[in-house]
Design a protein around this motif. Structure first.
Motif, PDB file in Angstrom:
ATOM      1  N   PHE A   1       0.835  -1.197   0.000  1.00  0.00           N
ATOM      2  CA  PHE A   1       0.000   0.000   0.000  1.00  0.00           C
ATOM      3  C   PHE A   1       0.868   1.244   0.000  1.00  0.00           C
ATOM      4  N   ASP A   2       0.553   2.182  -0.853  1.00  0.00           N
ATOM      5  CA  ASP A   2       1.338   3.398  -1.019  1.00  0.00           C
ATOM      6  C   ASP A   2       0.729   4.522  -0.187  1.00  0.00           C
ATOM      7  N   LEU A   3       1.401   4.889   0.895  1.00  0.00           N
ATOM      8  CA  LEU A   3       0.914   5.933   1.788  1.00  0.00           C
ATOM      9  C   LEU A   3       0.865   7.289   1.082  1.00  0.00           C
ATOM     10  N   GLU A   4       1.850   7.558   0.246  1.00  0.00           N
ATOM     11  CA  GLU A   4       1.839   8.815  -0.507  1.00  0.00           C
ATOM     12  C   GLU A   4       0.570   8.937  -1.340  1.00  0.00           C
ATOM     13  N   GLU A   5       0.140   7.841  -1.921  1.00  0.00           N
ATOM     14  CA  GLU A   5      -1.066   7.851  -2.746  1.00  0.00           C
ATOM     15  C   GLU A   5      -2.302   8.201  -1.907  1.00  0.00           C
ATOM     16  N   ARG A   6      -2.326   7.776  -0.654  1.00  0.00           N
ATOM     17  CA  ARG A   6      -3.449   8.138   0.231  1.00  0.00           C
ATOM     18  C   ARG A   6      -3.481   9.639   0.472  1.00  0.00           C
ATOM     19  N   PHE A   7      -2.313  10.241   0.661  1.00  0.00           N
ATOM     20  CA  PHE A   7      -2.254  11.697   0.855  1.00  0.00           C
ATOM     21  C   PHE A   7      -2.699  12.430  -0.410  1.00  0.00           C
TER      22      PHE A   7
ATOM     23  N   THR B   1       6.237  15.909  11.064  1.00  0.00           N
ATOM     24  CA  THR B   1       5.548  16.643  12.130  1.00  0.00           C
ATOM     25  C   THR B   1       4.704  17.769  11.532  1.00  0.00           C
ATOM     26  N   ILE B   2       5.205  18.424  10.506  1.00  0.00           N
ATOM     27  CA  ILE B   2       4.403  19.438   9.808  1.00  0.00           C
ATOM     28  C   ILE B   2       3.175  18.762   9.191  1.00  0.00           C
ATOM     29  N   THR B   3       3.386  17.619   8.569  1.00  0.00           N
ATOM     30  CA  THR B   3       2.277  16.856   7.994  1.00  0.00           C
ATOM     31  C   THR B   3       1.228  16.555   9.060  1.00  0.00           C
ATOM     32  N   PHE B   4       1.692  16.089  10.213  1.00  0.00           N
ATOM     33  CA  PHE B   4       0.810  15.745  11.341  1.00  0.00           C
ATOM     34  C   PHE B   4      -0.015  16.955  11.785  1.00  0.00           C
ATOM     35  N   ARG B   5       0.637  18.092  11.942  1.00  0.00           N
ATOM     36  CA  ARG B   5      -0.072  19.310  12.377  1.00  0.00           C
ATOM     37  C   ARG B   5      -1.100  19.758  11.345  1.00  0.00           C
ATOM     38  N   GLU B   6      -0.759  19.674  10.075  1.00  0.00           N
ATOM     39  CA  GLU B   6      -1.693  20.070   9.016  1.00  0.00           C
ATOM     40  C   GLU B   6      -2.900  19.132   8.967  1.00  0.00           C
TER      41      GLU B   6
ATOM     42  N   ALA C   1      -6.035  14.859  -0.709  1.00  0.00           N
ATOM     43  CA  ALA C   1      -5.979  16.240  -1.192  1.00  0.00           C
ATOM     44  C   ALA C   1      -6.910  16.431  -2.396  1.00  0.00           C
ATOM     45  N   ALA C   2      -6.959  15.444  -3.286  1.00  0.00           N
ATOM     46  CA  ALA C   2      -7.833  15.535  -4.458  1.00  0.00           C
ATOM     47  C   ALA C   2      -9.310  15.485  -4.051  1.00  0.00           C
TER      48      ALA C   2
ATOM     49  N   SER D   1      -4.533  23.263   4.159  1.00  0.00           N
ATOM     50  CA  SER D   1      -3.988  22.339   5.164  1.00  0.00           C
ATOM     51  C   SER D   1      -3.830  20.917   4.616  1.00  0.00           C
ATOM     52  N   THR D   2      -4.794  20.429   3.854  1.00  0.00           N
ATOM     53  CA  THR D   2      -4.637  19.078   3.309  1.00  0.00           C
ATOM     54  C   THR D   2      -3.598  19.044   2.193  1.00  0.00           C
ATOM     55  N   GLY D   3      -3.567  20.086   1.388  1.00  0.00           N
ATOM     56  CA  GLY D   3      -2.528  20.164   0.357  1.00  0.00           C
ATOM     57  C   GLY D   3      -1.147  20.202   0.977  1.00  0.00           C
ATOM     58  N   SER D   4      -1.001  20.983   2.034  1.00  0.00           N
ATOM     59  CA  SER D   4       0.278  21.072   2.743  1.00  0.00           C
ATOM     60  C   SER D   4       0.670  19.731   3.353  1.00  0.00           C
ATOM     61  N   ALA D   5      -0.301  19.011   3.907  1.00  0.00           N
ATOM     62  CA  ALA D   5      -0.013  17.694   4.490  1.00  0.00           C
ATOM     63  C   ALA D   5       0.549  16.759   3.418  1.00  0.00           C
ATOM     64  N   ALA D   6      -0.098  16.738   2.258  1.00  0.00           N
ATOM     65  CA  ALA D   6       0.355  15.867   1.172  1.00  0.00           C
ATOM     66  C   ALA D   6       1.742  16.274   0.670  1.00  0.00           C
ATOM     67  N   LEU D   7       1.934  17.566   0.476  1.00  0.00           N
ATOM     68  CA  LEU D   7       3.219  18.042  -0.046  1.00  0.00           C
ATOM     69  C   LEU D   7       4.357  17.822   0.950  1.00  0.00           C
ATOM     70  N   ASN D   8       4.105  18.066   2.221  1.00  0.00           N
ATOM     71  CA  ASN D   8       5.144  17.849   3.227  1.00  0.00           C
ATOM     72  C   ASN D   8       5.443  16.371   3.420  1.00  0.00           C
TER      73      ASN D   8
END
Length: 116
Positions: free
Chosen positions: A6-12, A67-72, A16-17, A42-49
């Motif tokens: 499973f690709d975690l990046e794909e979930r982010f 941690t930035i991802t977590f906060r976003e 965002a989409a 905030s969701t875009g930032s989570a995915a990008l970070n």
């Protein structure tokens, strides 16, 4: 037959989409624009970070980005809760998005703990 990991990046990226589509359908008033824009950021930032965290060379850098991802993600969670409380947006879609955000918060927290 090998099962694909499973690709975690794909979930982010999917989150965002889906948030972008959800926000597109929010009422076009001050409240809808304010919370919609904030949720998009905030969701875009989570995915990008998260994507940027994967390219780090040290655990310290990874933890910083994660941690930035977590906060976003936590900001996105509160935003979705507010939108649900004031009945903005499709309730069933927002509840599904909220569930995915909750899952990603837990996963990200676990990843951060393992890297510390």
């Amino acid at each position: 037959m090998t099962q694909k990991k499973f690709d975690l990046e794909e979930r982010f990226v999917d989150l965002a989409a889906c948030i972008a589509t959800f926000c597109h359908d929010l009422p076009n008033d001050f409240t809808g624009q304010y919370y919609g824009n904030q949720l998009l950021r905030s969701t875009g930032s989570a995915a990008l970070n998260f994507g940027e965290a994967q390219g780090t060379t040290t655990d310290k850098d990874f933890v910083y980005r994660a941690t930035i991802t977590f906060r976003e993600l936590k900001e996105s969670r509160v935003n979705l809760k507010i939108l649900n409380k004031i009945d903005y947006g499709n309730k069933s879609i927002s509840l599904g998005l909220l569930d995915e955000v909750e899952q990603l918060i837990k996963i990200t927290a676990t990843v951060i703990k393992k890297k510390r």
